[in-house]
Design a protein around this motif. Structure first.
Motif, short mmCIF file in Angstrom:
data_model
loop_
_atom_site.label_atom_id
_atom_site.label_comp_id
_atom_site.label_asym_id
_atom_site.label_seq_id
_atom_site.Cartn_x
_atom_site.Cartn_y
_atom_site.Cartn_z
N SER A 101 -6.93 -10.28 6.20
CA SER A 101 -7.76 -11.33 6.79
C SER A 101 -8.82 -11.83 5.81
N LEU A 102 -9.08 -11.06 4.74
CA LEU A 102 -10.03 -11.52 3.73
C LEU A 102 -9.50 -12.72 2.96
N PHE A 103 -8.18 -12.93 3.01
CA PHE A 103 -7.56 -14.01 2.26
C PHE A 103 -7.29 -15.24 3.12
N SER A 104 -7.05 -15.01 4.42
CA SER A 104 -6.76 -16.14 5.30
C SER A 104 -6.93 -15.69 6.75
N SER A 105 -7.48 -16.58 7.58
CA SER A 105 -7.62 -16.27 9.00
C SER A 105 -6.26 -16.14 9.67
N ASP A 106 -5.20 -16.66 9.04
CA ASP A 106 -3.85 -16.51 9.58
C ASP A 106 -3.42 -15.06 9.63
N PHE A 107 -4.07 -14.21 8.82
CA PHE A 107 -3.70 -12.81 8.73
C PHE A 107 -4.68 -11.91 9.48
N LYS A 108 -5.40 -12.46 10.46
CA LYS A 108 -6.36 -11.67 11.20
C LYS A 108 -5.70 -10.45 11.82
N GLY A 109 -6.31 -9.28 11.60
CA GLY A 109 -5.78 -8.04 12.15
C GLY A 109 -4.64 -7.44 11.37
N LYS A 110 -4.25 -8.06 10.25
CA LYS A 110 -3.13 -7.57 9.44
C LYS A 110 -3.62 -6.80 8.22
N ARG A 111 -2.89 -5.75 7.89
CA ARG A 111 -3.22 -4.96 6.72
C ARG A 111 -1.95 -4.69 5.91
N LEU A 112 -2.14 -4.50 4.64
CA LEU A 112 -1.05 -4.13 3.75
C LEU A 112 -1.36 -2.74 3.19
N ILE A 113 -0.40 -1.83 3.31
CA ILE A 113 -0.58 -0.46 2.84
C ILE A 113 0.46 -0.16 1.77
N GLY A 114 0.01 0.37 0.66
CA GLY A 114 0.93 0.73 -0.42
C GLY A 114 0.18 1.44 -1.53
N ARG A 115 0.66 1.25 -2.76
CA ARG A 115 -0.03 1.80 -3.92
C ARG A 115 0.06 0.80 -5.06
N VAL A 116 -0.83 0.94 -6.02
CA VAL A 116 -0.82 0.07 -7.18
C VAL A 116 -0.06 0.74 -8.31
N ARG A 117 0.94 0.02 -8.85
CA ARG A 117 1.72 0.53 -9.97
C ARG A 117 1.91 -0.61 -10.97
N ASN A 118 1.49 -0.38 -12.19
CA ASN A 118 1.59 -1.42 -13.22
C ASN A 118 0.96 -2.74 -12.77
N ARG A 119 -0.22 -2.60 -12.15
CA ARG A 119 -1.02 -3.74 -11.70
C ARG A 119 -0.36 -4.54 -10.58
N GLN A 120 0.63 -3.93 -9.92
CA GLN A 120 1.27 -4.57 -8.78
C GLN A 120 1.18 -3.67 -7.55
N MET A 121 1.07 -4.28 -6.38
CA MET A 121 1.08 -3.55 -5.12
C MET A 121 2.52 -3.29 -4.72
N VAL A 122 2.88 -2.03 -4.54
CA VAL A 122 4.25 -1.67 -4.19
C VAL A 122 4.21 -0.80 -2.93
N PRO A 123 5.34 -0.70 -2.22
CA PRO A 123 5.37 0.13 -1.01
C PRO A 123 5.06 1.59 -1.34
N TYR A 124 4.45 2.28 -0.37
CA TYR A 124 4.17 3.69 -0.56
C TYR A 124 5.42 4.51 -0.27
N ASP A 125 5.42 5.77 -0.72
CA ASP A 125 6.57 6.65 -0.53
C ASP A 125 6.94 6.74 0.95
N ASP A 126 8.24 6.85 1.22
CA ASP A 126 8.69 6.97 2.61
C ASP A 126 8.77 8.44 3.01
N ARG A 127 9.16 8.68 4.24
CA ARG A 127 9.20 10.05 4.77
C ARG A 127 10.11 10.95 3.94
#
Length: 405
Positions: A169-195
């Motif tokens: 939501s910090l980037f756009s009101s269209d994303f209110k209540g939305k979050r992205l969860i992952g990790r940073v690898r080589n300056r890119q956001m990538v998905p976090y490890d799965d189960r």
């Protein structure tokens, strides 16, 4: 990583990974949400209000919601369909209702009071006509140790040090209540490890603190499903573990998997049936658990169990709903079914459930206006009720009429 280091294309591409905070549940795929989750009902459409718990625990549940609301700015807005109410109005609404039910009024007196003083809104449900699927959850108890030993080999992880959460939501009101969860690898956001990577490849070693070690991986899996619980590391002093965050992966129901594979018939589907199947087929546990890539990380709290509001849940009175579309901490009324239990712990029959509850929690699989999850507490009855509850019903919200109505 700071927000200004992330480009918009990456954000849009990653939206499919967004996972909103909450305890996980295992019944259904989230339905689409309507423009308004609540509609105001006229006097003839109101239910007949009564309480099958004779108001027991209700004042306590109300006080927990008040604890939350009193910390909100007075002008905070709460949405009831097309209407808006301030936090101050919500507080007044709960306080007046609490004071009225102090003498446990009979149903006719209760309904006269509500007709004169309260607006009523109904969830539109999954079909636009008010149909809501109810499930249940409870507080599990596990035996554990603070160090790995004597067969206690399954870790309860805290939030990993390299897990990153971005508030979209910090980037756009269209994303209110939305979050992205992952990790940073080589300056890119990538998905976090799965189960599978976490549990079977040891990918969290050195990256996350272990809060406790437990004996049974099935118990640990269901602790993640419930979202909080008590781990007894000695005979007297349990630690309260509470949902902190997830790995951001989508939640997939192992119950649905076993149903689709014909391992458990639909009329026998329950948490107890899932557990029994896993115990009887240990060779399948790894595959079945890995089907659900979502993973819950915990934190230790002094008290518990806690809901999304950060207040202690009240058995039979705390309800989990989709926090994006229903007013948090609000007073609600539900109609559905509850089990009656024989002396041997078997369900004899299902009977009517009708009571006042508070919207105090949320859930990973509790999405849309057609889903609700009732907290049953702890103990044998709570486990049975939560494990078998898959019944339709209705959800109503009540709020004090504005002055002059």
């Amino acid at each position: 990583m700071t927000p200004d280091r992330i480009n918009k294309p990456l954000l849009f591409a990653a939206l499919c990974l967004v996972f909103v905070s909450g305890c996980a549940r295992w019944i259904t795929k989230p339905p689409s949400e309507p423009a308004a989750a609540l509609v105001k009902v006229s006097s003839p459409e109101r239910p007949f209000f009564s309480d099958d718990m004779n108001y027991d625990g209700l004042a306590n549940g109300i006080e927990k919601s008040l604890q939350y609301l009193r910390k909100r700015p007075a002008e905070t807005t709460y949405v009831f369909g097309e209407d808006r109410y301030s936090a101050a109005h919500m507080i007044a609404s709960l306080e007046r209702f609490r004071d009225f039910i102090d003498q446990r009024p009979p149903p006719l007196e209760l309904n006269r009071f509500l007709a004169a003083n309260y607006q009523v809104y109904r969830s539109v449900g999954s079909n636009g006509k008010g149909r809501v699927l109810f499930t249940g959850y409870y507080e599990p108890y596990l035996e554990g140790r603070l160090t790995q030993s004597d067969g206690f080999n399954y870790p309860v992880y805290s939030r990993p040090t390299d897990l990153t959460t971005i508030d979209l939501s910090l980037f756009s009101s269209d994303f209110k209540g939305k979050r992205l969860i992952g990790r940073v690898r080589n300056r890119q956001m990538v998905p976090y490890d799965d189960r599978h990577q976490i549990d079977y490849e040891g990918s969290l070693v050195g990256k996350a603190k272990v809060l406790a070690w437990v004996k049974d991986p099935i118990d640990l899996f269901f602790l993640q499903i419930q979202g909080s619980g008590k781990i007894f590391v000695n005979e007297a002093d349990p630690i309260n573990v509470h949902y902190h965050t997830t790995n951001g992966r989508p939640y997939r129901s192992i119950g649905k998997l076993l149903l689709e594979e014909g391992k458990i018939p639909k009329d026998r589907m329950s948490m107890q049936s899932i557990r029994a199947y896993l115990v009887q087929h240990p060779e399948e546990v790894k595959r079945i658990f890995s089907y659900n890539p979502s993973y819950v990380f915990f934190k230790i709290e002094e008290d518990g169990p806690l809901g999304y509001l950060g207040v202690r849940l009240t058995p039979g009175r705390s309800l989990a709903l989709d926090r994006r579309i229903f007013p948090l901490a609000a007073l609600a009324f539900v109609e559905t079914q509850k089990p009656l239990i024989n002396g041997d712990g078997r369900i004899r029959q299902w009977s009517e459930l009708y009571r006042f509850v508070l919207n105090q929690d949320t859930g990973g699989a509790i999405r849309g206006p057609g889903r609700a999850d009732l907290f049953w507490g702890d103990g044998p009855y709570a486990v049975i009720a939560a494990g078998h509850m898959q019944h339709e019903g209705s959800v109503y919200f009540l709020v004090l009429k504005p002055a002059g109505l």
